[in-house]
Write an enzyme that holds these catalytic residues in place. Structure first.
Site, mmCIF file in Angstrom:
data_model
loop_
_atom_site.group_PDB
_atom_site.id
_atom_site.type_symbol
_atom_site.label_atom_id
_atom_site.label_comp_id
_atom_site.label_asym_id
_atom_site.label_seq_id
_atom_site.Cartn_x
_atom_site.Cartn_y
_atom_site.Cartn_z
ATOM 1 N N HIS A 1 0.831 -1.222 0.000
ATOM 2 C CA HIS A 1 0.000 0.000 0.000
ATOM 3 C C HIS A 1 0.862 1.266 0.000
ATOM 4 C CE1 HIS A 1 -3.924 -2.042 0.905
ATOM 5 N NE2 HIS A 1 -3.113 -2.948 1.413
ATOM 6 N N ASN B 1 -10.285 -2.535 2.970
ATOM 7 C CA ASN B 1 -10.054 -2.480 1.527
ATOM 8 C C ASN B 1 -11.356 -2.102 0.825
ATOM 9 O OD1 ASN B 1 -7.317 -3.156 1.363
ATOM 10 N ND2 ASN B 1 -7.724 -5.358 1.306
HETATM 11 C C1 HEM Z 1 -0.780 -1.724 4.976
HETATM 12 C C2 HEM Z 1 0.433 -6.006 6.861
HETATM 13 C C3 HEM Z 1 -3.817 -7.835 5.451
HETATM 14 C C4 HEM Z 1 -5.310 -3.376 4.425
HETATM 15 C C5 HEM Z 1 -0.073 -2.742 5.548
HETATM 16 C C6 HEM Z 1 1.264 -2.633 6.046
HETATM 17 C C7 HEM Z 1 1.605 -3.822 6.590
HETATM 18 C C8 HEM Z 1 0.492 -4.700 6.418
HETATM 19 C C9 HEM Z 1 2.910 -4.182 7.277
HETATM 20 C C10 HEM Z 1 2.143 -1.378 5.966
HETATM 21 C C11 HEM Z 1 1.857 -0.511 7.173
HETATM 22 C C12 HEM Z 1 2.678 0.762 7.163
HETATM 23 O O1 HEM Z 1 3.883 0.697 6.919
HETATM 24 O O2 HEM Z 1 2.086 1.847 7.431
HETATM 25 C C13 HEM Z 1 -0.616 -6.873 6.657
HETATM 26 C C14 HEM Z 1 -0.659 -8.243 7.109
HETATM 27 C C15 HEM Z 1 -1.845 -8.764 6.694
HETATM 28 C C16 HEM Z 1 -2.556 -7.706 5.998
HETATM 29 C C17 HEM Z 1 0.444 -8.931 7.905
HETATM 30 C C18 HEM Z 1 -2.432 -10.138 6.876
HETATM 31 C C19 HEM Z 1 -2.027 -11.002 7.774
HETATM 32 C C20 HEM Z 1 -4.619 -6.786 5.111
HETATM 33 C C21 HEM Z 1 -6.039 -6.853 4.900
HETATM 34 C C22 HEM Z 1 -6.458 -5.590 4.625
HETATM 35 C C23 HEM Z 1 -5.298 -4.728 4.647
HETATM 36 C C24 HEM Z 1 -6.868 -8.109 5.034
HETATM 37 C C25 HEM Z 1 -7.844 -5.080 4.363
HETATM 38 C C26 HEM Z 1 -8.935 -5.693 4.774
HETATM 39 C C27 HEM Z 1 -4.210 -2.565 4.464
HETATM 40 C C28 HEM Z 1 -4.248 -1.149 4.158
HETATM 41 C C29 HEM Z 1 -2.948 -0.674 4.318
HETATM 42 C C30 HEM Z 1 -2.131 -1.798 4.716
HETATM 43 C C31 HEM Z 1 -5.469 -0.342 3.755
HETATM 44 C C32 HEM Z 1 -2.476 0.756 4.100
HETATM 45 C C33 HEM Z 1 -2.796 1.586 5.333
HETATM 46 C C34 HEM Z 1 -2.428 3.023 5.079
HETATM 47 O O3 HEM Z 1 -3.135 3.665 4.271
HETATM 48 O O4 HEM Z 1 -1.455 3.484 5.663
HETATM 49 N N1 HEM Z 1 -0.522 -4.028 5.753
HETATM 50 N N2 HEM Z 1 -1.772 -6.584 5.994
HETATM 51 N N3 HEM Z 1 -4.200 -5.481 4.943
HETATM 52 N N4 HEM Z 1 -2.927 -2.921 4.794
HETATM 53 FE FE1 HEM Z 1 -2.360 -4.735 5.365
#
Ligand code: HEM
Ligand code: NDP
Length: 493
Positions: A55, A127
């Protein structure tokens, strides 16, 4: 010279010359004592921070959540009580592309919300899809590796993506959404948002209810076809930023209706599907959406880096009346995000203005790099707890009801007994002929260069969803790439 502000060094000393470096004679060399030049170059070297590991490309704005419905029987959360108004931040994103990626690419969109409530920050990091590609967090890094660049070619690899998906039938639901019209919205305002996971609400009586959060676009759904997006990307890589920023600058504030689906705690034992499985939705017929209110985005950030790039969302941020569930994916995310922020932004990322709660903050964490706020314990002499120095104490009213869990500890096969086909079938059957045809051609386009064995394995999964799905993609593959099953050496199934 103007009457405006004067440049200073970071230490506040006036800067008499911001054009010419300090040299021995007009031709040089430079003097090492030119601390003003050194400060400027050193700061430039530190302008970039790591981009988000996923993202990375995003667009955000501030706004307000307003509650017009009444779900007080389910939750004591103050921000969800009738009439309440809560300031908020939204950040939308693509998943796979780097910070410089084009906006109008086919990908799942992130839909991250931070509500600055009176009881602390509540983050809903969702999402634009109600489900996800995997249901066990052990598989998340593997899945993301297939979306990022190949280690040798440094190119994205369709082979890796379809290899992984075709070996992971639980991905079918999300793959179908991604390849459908909704996989390429025209801008962030024309798509829904979903909390996706099952969370819980709890009320004053200590009763818990399972909940799904939905945010429905009031601008209507609008999508690009692949053919429309390609020339657009040639003209501008920043179409989402232009649209979101531009609309808000013009006073054309986008809105989303907030809805919840509520499941009584005991129902979770009796549904035909696991209600904590992130690859599944709760059918609306079983759990009808209830209107809660809406949010509006009405203020752009003044500084993108400070307020959008440094924004740190985390599913661990909940407030009294809202809580988690046994969903394994959610549980891993509760750990992963704050860990990512400590690496990407630093130990005290929550003290940055965009992340700082708008309510009093008291804790006993001490010192650390870039700690500019000193003690947050509520009393000068209290730096441990318990204390008799007047430091902050725990608040029993925030105690949530117990969460029942049971069972043997083991590594349970998450594929066993799971129906990965019925819900993608229900979605496929929602599509009209035009949507189906675009689904087929989008899948075929995304399969360019993928080995026949992998294509056949994926086609066999599509067939289990619906014979027309497999037949449609097979025909589209022939049209797009001249693909014939007989041209491959070993066909799976
Ligand atoms: C961003 C991990 C599943 C939505 C991220 C980031 C990590 C991460 C490490 C970066 C955070 C940062 O540096 O600010 C994971 C892991 C998941 C997972 C380990 C599953 C085990 C999901 C799911 C969704 C999701 C299922 C939505 C339902 C997002 C969004 C961002 C993000 C929207 C961006 C947030 C922002 O705008 O700063 N994710 N994620 N992720 N993830 Fe996940
Ligand atoms: P319903 O007919 O009651 O609900 C259909 C849902 O599908 C609506 O929320 C609608 O969103 C959404 N939808 C319509 N077209 C598309 C599309 N092209 N891509 C993605 N979503 C779309 O049926 P069910 O609740 O029984 O669900 C049937 C299928 O609909 C599910 O298997 C799932 O794939 C999909 N779906 C279900 C959701 C749920 O929470 N039950 C949520 C989103 C999708 P909108 O209201 O914005 O038009």
């Amino acid at each position: 010279m103007t009457d405006g502000p004067k440049i200073t060094t970071t230490a506040g000393a006036p800067l008499p010359d911001n054009q010419n470096s300090l040299t021995a004679g007009p031709q040089g060399g430079l003097m090492v004592q030119d601390y003003q030049l050194i400060e400027k170059l050193a700061h430039q070297n530190r302008e970039r921070i790591p981009e988000r590991v996923v993202h990375a490309k995003g667009w955000g704005a501030f706004g307000t959540l307003k509650i017009t419905g009444d779900i007080s029987q389910y939750t004591k959360a103050r921000c969800l009580q009738p009439g309440s108004e809560t300031p908020m931040l939204a950040r939308f994103s693509t998943v796979a592309g780097e910070q410089g990626a084009a906006d109008a690419e086919r990908d799942v969109r992130g839909f991250a919300l931070k509500f600055y409530t009176d009881d602390g920050n509540w983050d809903l990091v969702g999402n634009n899809t109600p489900v996800f590609f995997v249901r066990d967090p052990y598989k998340f890094p593997d899945f993301i590796h297939t979306q990022k660049r190949h280690p040798r070619t440094n190119l994205r690899s369709a082979t890796a993506m379809w290899d992984f998906w075709s070996l992971s039938p639980e991905s079918l639901h999300q793959v179908t959404i991604l390849m459908s019209d909704r996989g390429l919205p025209v801008d962030p305002t024309h798509m829904n948002g979903y909390g996706s996971h099952t969370y819980s609400l709890w009320n004053d009586k200590g009763e818990r209810f399972w909940v799904k959060f939905h945010f429905k676009t009031e601008q209507g759904h609008k999508h690009y076809t692949n053919e429309e997006a390609e020339p657009l990307i040639g003209k501008s890589r920043e179409t989402y930023q232009e649209a979101l920023f531009g609309k808000i600058e013009d006073g054309n504030f986008p809105r989303w209706k907030m809805q919840v689906q509520i499941m009584p705690e005991a129902d979770a034992e009796n549904t035909s599907y696991n209600p904590f499985d992130l690859t599944k939705v709760w059918p609306h017929a079983d759990y009808p959406p209830i209107d809660v209110g809406y949010f509006e985005l009405n203020r752009n950030a003044d500084n993108y880096f400070a307020e959008i790039e440094q924004a740190a969302f985390s599913p661990s941020n909940i407030v009294p009346g809202i809580s988690h569930s046994p969903d394994k994916m959610l549980q891993a995310r509760i750990f992963s995000y704050a860990d990512a922020h400590r690496y990407r932004l630093g130990t005290h990322y929550e003290a940055l203005p965009v992340n700082a709660p708008k309510c009093p903050v008291h804790h006993y964490h001490k010192d650390g790099q870039m700690n500019f706020f000193g003690q947050k314990t509520g009393a000068i002499d209290a730096y441990y707890e318990p204390n008799s120095m007047g430091g902050a104490v725990e608040d029993q009213t925030a105690k949530e009801p117990p969460l029942k869990i049971s069972g043997d500890m083991d590594r349970f096969d998450h594929r066993e007994g799971n129906d990965d086909y019925s819900q993608p079938r229900a979605l496929f059957e929602l599509f009209d002929d035009g949507e189906k045809s675009r689904l087929f051609s989008n899948v075929a386009a995304a399969m360019g260069g993928v080995p026949g064995e992998i294509i056949e394995r994926q086609l066999s999964l599509f067939k289990k969803v619906h014979p027309d799905y497999e037949a449609g993609v097979r025909k589209a593959l022939k049209h797009a790439h001249g693909y014939e099953a007989s041209t491959i050496s070993t066909a799976a199934e």
